[in-house]
Scaffold this motif. Structure first.
Motif, mmCIF file in Angstrom:
data_model
loop_
_atom_site.group_PDB
_atom_site.id
_atom_site.type_symbol
_atom_site.label_atom_id
_atom_site.label_comp_id
_atom_site.label_asym_id
_atom_site.label_seq_id
_atom_site.Cartn_x
_atom_site.Cartn_y
_atom_site.Cartn_z
ATOM 1 N N SER A 40 -16.276 8.299 -27.928
ATOM 2 C CA SER A 40 -14.889 8.011 -27.574
ATOM 3 C C SER A 40 -14.816 7.111 -26.348
ATOM 4 C CB SER A 40 -14.162 9.323 -27.275
ATOM 5 O OG SER A 40 -12.861 9.096 -26.786
ATOM 6 N N SER A 44 -15.771 12.323 -30.446
ATOM 7 C CA SER A 44 -15.462 12.881 -29.133
ATOM 8 C C SER A 44 -16.742 13.142 -28.342
ATOM 9 C CB SER A 44 -14.701 14.195 -29.288
ATOM 10 O OG SER A 44 -14.581 14.868 -28.041
ATOM 11 N N THR A 81 -6.049 13.946 -30.387
ATOM 12 C CA THR A 81 -6.298 15.180 -29.654
ATOM 13 C C THR A 81 -6.072 16.363 -30.594
ATOM 14 O OG1 THR A 81 -4.004 15.219 -28.874
ATOM 15 C CG2 THR A 81 -5.626 14.178 -27.440
ATOM 16 N N GLY A 83 -12.096 18.075 -27.420
ATOM 17 C CA GLY A 83 -12.150 16.816 -26.678
ATOM 18 C C GLY A 83 -11.532 15.685 -27.464
ATOM 19 N N GLU A 84 -10.741 14.856 -26.792
ATOM 20 C CA GLU A 84 -10.071 13.760 -27.484
ATOM 21 C C GLU A 84 -11.052 12.701 -27.928
ATOM 22 O OE1 GLU A 84 -8.748 10.393 -24.282
ATOM 23 O OE2 GLU A 84 -7.353 12.043 -24.534
ATOM 24 N N VAL A 85 -10.632 11.915 -28.911
ATOM 25 C CA VAL A 85 -11.389 10.742 -29.338
ATOM 26 C C VAL A 85 -10.432 9.557 -29.312
ATOM 27 C CG1 VAL A 85 -11.013 11.188 -31.824
ATOM 28 C CG2 VAL A 85 -12.913 9.761 -31.076
#
Length: 404
Positions: A162, A253, A380, A394-396
């Protein structure tokens, strides 16, 4: 005064019910395995050395999670139990603080050295929408779709962490209006909001993993964006399926959420009719109650619900190996685009804008059928936690750059 890293609110999404794994480095320091508490990362090798666990310390001193993943499910479980006990012990907080660093002082890296990568097509809603777009006069679902988890073998070497910029791919494309194919940048670049599953526990070629053995191999979950050039894909995919339309980049992510952190998120699958064949049945069939959010340039464009996915991760893994294909530590498979029943729950622009027929409008008034250069896409998600609250995945994220 510097805030205490242990001073977290009860609803903090990165609290002690979470403890994802990642790989991070600070200036002048080699990358190594970390976990996260609030807005701080924790050097796991340092804590394991301090507490007398050399096996974990050696594994966590590496620049990927692979050596720890290779230790197997019992080690994963023991390490998580130790970590929760250690960080929950008020008397040892100073020891833990010595291994902590603010998140904004580190660089996050690809957490896993990807061995192989497979992408599935497990959402009935997504598959139905795509079928209606591409086969308006035929059946939305192909005859095999409800009998097996359809997938393709992707390109492990172009899975990126990410935050990595995504260069618009070039290739051949041909529409019904073109007499001959043309070459150039993709003009139908798309998102695929997906969930990735990281695998551990090597198997021998010729063996297979059952649905009820899948838990021994499912290490954790990470959000995934399988960027797709729809125009390149449409011209190339018959008869062998996705190739250059998918292989230019897929984003993962930096945080892998352990399956143990998602026990409270497990949910029954939707009814599967017809009943799958025996090798796709078992006691360990489950879905996951993950609530995804997709943003383009800070505009929320979709809220895909993972709990509506038709095929279980355990079924996908069983099908992946049923022909005797072996597993390796660090294998990755993804769910395919997550889409729900409602228009605002579709996980790709192909569906959201219905192949360009109904463009979506962003908060700045601009419209999108497909991605434009400069667009930033962020995915998210949250899930129920063991303590009754929620945890974050965890966001990407990725930014689209012009073609080269």
């Amino acid at each position: 005064m510097t805030p205490d890293p242990f001073d977290l609110s009860a609803d903090d999404l990165w609290g002690p019910d979470n403890f994802p794994f990642g790989v991070a480095s600070a200036e002048g320091q080699d990358a190594h395995v970390v976990t996260r508490l609030g807005d701080h990362v924790i050097d796991l090798a340092a804590l394991a050395t301090l507490d007398g666990y050399p096996k974990w310390a050696r594994a966590w001193s590496n620049q990927s999670l692979n050596p720890f993943i290779a230790q197997g499910r019992s080690s994963w479980a023991s390490a998580r139990e130790w970590l929760q006990q250690l960080i929950g012990d008020d008397a040892r907080r100073d020891e833990v603080r010595s291994a902590m660093r603010p998140l904004d002082e580190v660089t996050l890296h690809l957490p896993v050295e990807i061995a192989d990568y497979v992408d599935f097509y497990a959402s009935e809603q997504h598959a139905t929408n795509v079928g209606r777009i591409f086969r308006p006069d035929g059946d939305a679902l192909t005859p095999n779709w409800k009998h097996l988890p359809i997938g393709y073998h992707g390109r492990a070497g172009t899975v990126v962490v990410s935050g990595t910029d995504i260069v618009r791919p070039v290739g051949q494309r041909k529409t019904s209006k073109d007499a001959q194919p043309v070459f150039g940048p993709s003009v139908r670049l798309d998102i695929e909001a997906e969930v990735g599953f990281v695998i551990g526990g090597q198997t021998e070629l010729g063996s297979r993993v059952s649905v009820d053995e899948a838990a021994d191999h499912l290490f954790g979950v990470a959000l995934f964006n399988d960027w797709s050039a729809r125009d390149i894909q449409a011209w190339e995919y018959v008869p062998l399926g996705p190739f250059l339309g998918k292989s230019f980049a897929s984003s993962l992510s930096p945080w892998v959420t352990p399956m143990a952190a998602l026990e409270a998120a497990k949910t029954p699958l939707p009814a599967q009719d017809p009943q799958p064949l025996d090798y796709l049945l078992g006691k360990e069939l489950f879905g996951l109650d993950l609530e995804l959010i997709v943003r383009i340039n800070d505009t929320v464009v979709s809220r895909p619900p993972y709990k509506e996915m038709y095929w279980s991760p355990a079924q996908m893994l069983a099908h992946l190996t049923v022909n005797g294909a072996s597993l390796r530590d660090g294998d990755l498979f993804a769910s395919g685009t997550v889409s729900g029943d409602e228009p605002g729950q579709r996980g790709s622009l192909l569906e959201l804008a219905w192949s360009g027929q109904d463009p979506i409008t962003l908060d700045d008034g601009s419209q999108r059928s497909f991605l434009e250069d400069g667009d930033v896409v962020t995915i998210t998600a949250t899930a129920p936690s063991a303590g009754g609250g929620r945890i974050a995945l965890g966001e990407v994220s990725g930014t689209i750059l012009p073609s080269r």
